[in-house]
Design a protein around this motif. Sequence first.
Motif, PDB file in Angstrom:
ATOM      1  N   HIS A 132       2.078 -35.755 -35.872  1.00  0.00           N
ATOM      2  CA  HIS A 132       3.103 -34.711 -35.908  1.00  0.00           C
ATOM      3  C   HIS A 132       2.478 -33.340 -35.980  1.00  0.00           C
ATOM      4  O   HIS A 132       1.310 -33.187 -36.336  1.00  0.00           O
ATOM      5  N   LEU A 133       3.288 -32.339 -35.661  1.00  0.00           N
ATOM      6  CA  LEU A 133       2.888 -30.946 -35.800  1.00  0.00           C
ATOM      7  C   LEU A 133       3.429 -30.394 -37.108  1.00  0.00           C
ATOM      8  O   LEU A 133       4.568 -30.671 -37.487  1.00  0.00           O
ATOM      9  N   PHE A 134       2.592 -29.605 -37.768  1.00  0.00           N
ATOM     10  CA  PHE A 134       2.968 -28.918 -38.999  1.00  0.00           C
ATOM     11  C   PHE A 134       2.626 -27.447 -38.843  1.00  0.00           C
ATOM     12  O   PHE A 134       1.755 -27.091 -38.063  1.00  0.00           O
ATOM     13  N   ARG A 135       3.287 -26.613 -39.624  1.00  0.00           N
ATOM     14  CA  ARG A 135       2.905 -25.199 -39.673  1.00  0.00           C
ATOM     15  C   ARG A 135       2.709 -24.810 -41.124  1.00  0.00           C
ATOM     16  O   ARG A 135       3.325 -25.381 -42.027  1.00  0.00           O
ATOM     17  N   ILE A 136       1.842 -23.825 -41.302  1.00  0.00           N
ATOM     18  CA  ILE A 136       1.511 -23.347 -42.641  1.00  0.00           C
ATOM     19  C   ILE A 136       1.213 -21.859 -42.533  1.00  0.00           C
ATOM     20  O   ILE A 136       0.756 -21.388 -41.476  1.00  0.00           O
ATOM     21  N   LYS A 137       1.477 -21.107 -43.581  1.00  0.00           N
ATOM     22  CA  LYS A 137       1.130 -19.686 -43.575  1.00  0.00           C
ATOM     23  C   LYS A 137      -0.389 -19.548 -43.436  1.00  0.00           C
ATOM     24  O   LYS A 137      -1.135 -20.369 -43.970  1.00  0.00           O
ATOM     25  N   ALA A 138      -0.835 -18.530 -42.740  1.00  0.00           N
ATOM     26  CA  ALA A 138      -2.265 -18.343 -42.476  1.00  0.00           C
ATOM     27  C   ALA A 138      -3.076 -18.226 -43.764  1.00  0.00           C
ATOM     28  O   ALA A 138      -4.244 -18.600 -43.794  1.00  0.00           O
ATOM     29  N   GLY A 139      -2.449 -17.772 -44.839  1.00  0.00           N
ATOM     30  CA  GLY A 139      -3.139 -17.661 -46.117  1.00  0.00           C
ATOM     31  C   GLY A 139      -3.081 -18.924 -46.956  1.00  0.00           C
ATOM     32  O   GLY A 139      -3.614 -18.982 -48.058  1.00  0.00           O
TER      33      GLY A 139
END
Length: 131
Positions: free
Chosen positions: A98-105
């Motif tokens: 799956h694809l996940f996203r996270i804040k760059a920090g």
Amino acid sequence: RIAFVRARNIYVINADGSGLQFVTQGLNPSWSPDGRSIVLDDGGWKLFTVDVNGSNRRAVYSKLPPASDPVWSPDGKEIVFSAIINLHETMHVDPESHLFRIKAGGGEPSMITARGQSYSLWFLKARRSRK
């Protein structure tokens, strides 16, 4: 500039072949939109960002599920990565990518693909030349 991996080490080099520079250990480098940083995975479960000169290596994600193939969002505020779920729960014989996203920090990732479906993930990592 071009970022590449050789023997689990990330290097950058100018397009004409000059200026070879070691950056850090890792895999799957992807340039930040501003060209100042690289996001990478360690070949295990962790994602890091690092300045192009090799300084300021920072962990962005280091939990289960294992993360790989990170890429920056166009605005540089988030990182998208692939992860295999169900692998850590019962060593599931049919794990799902799956694809996940996270804040760059860093922070808590959110899954952006639907459960119950498996995805083969391929990313085109290209950066426009700035003139």
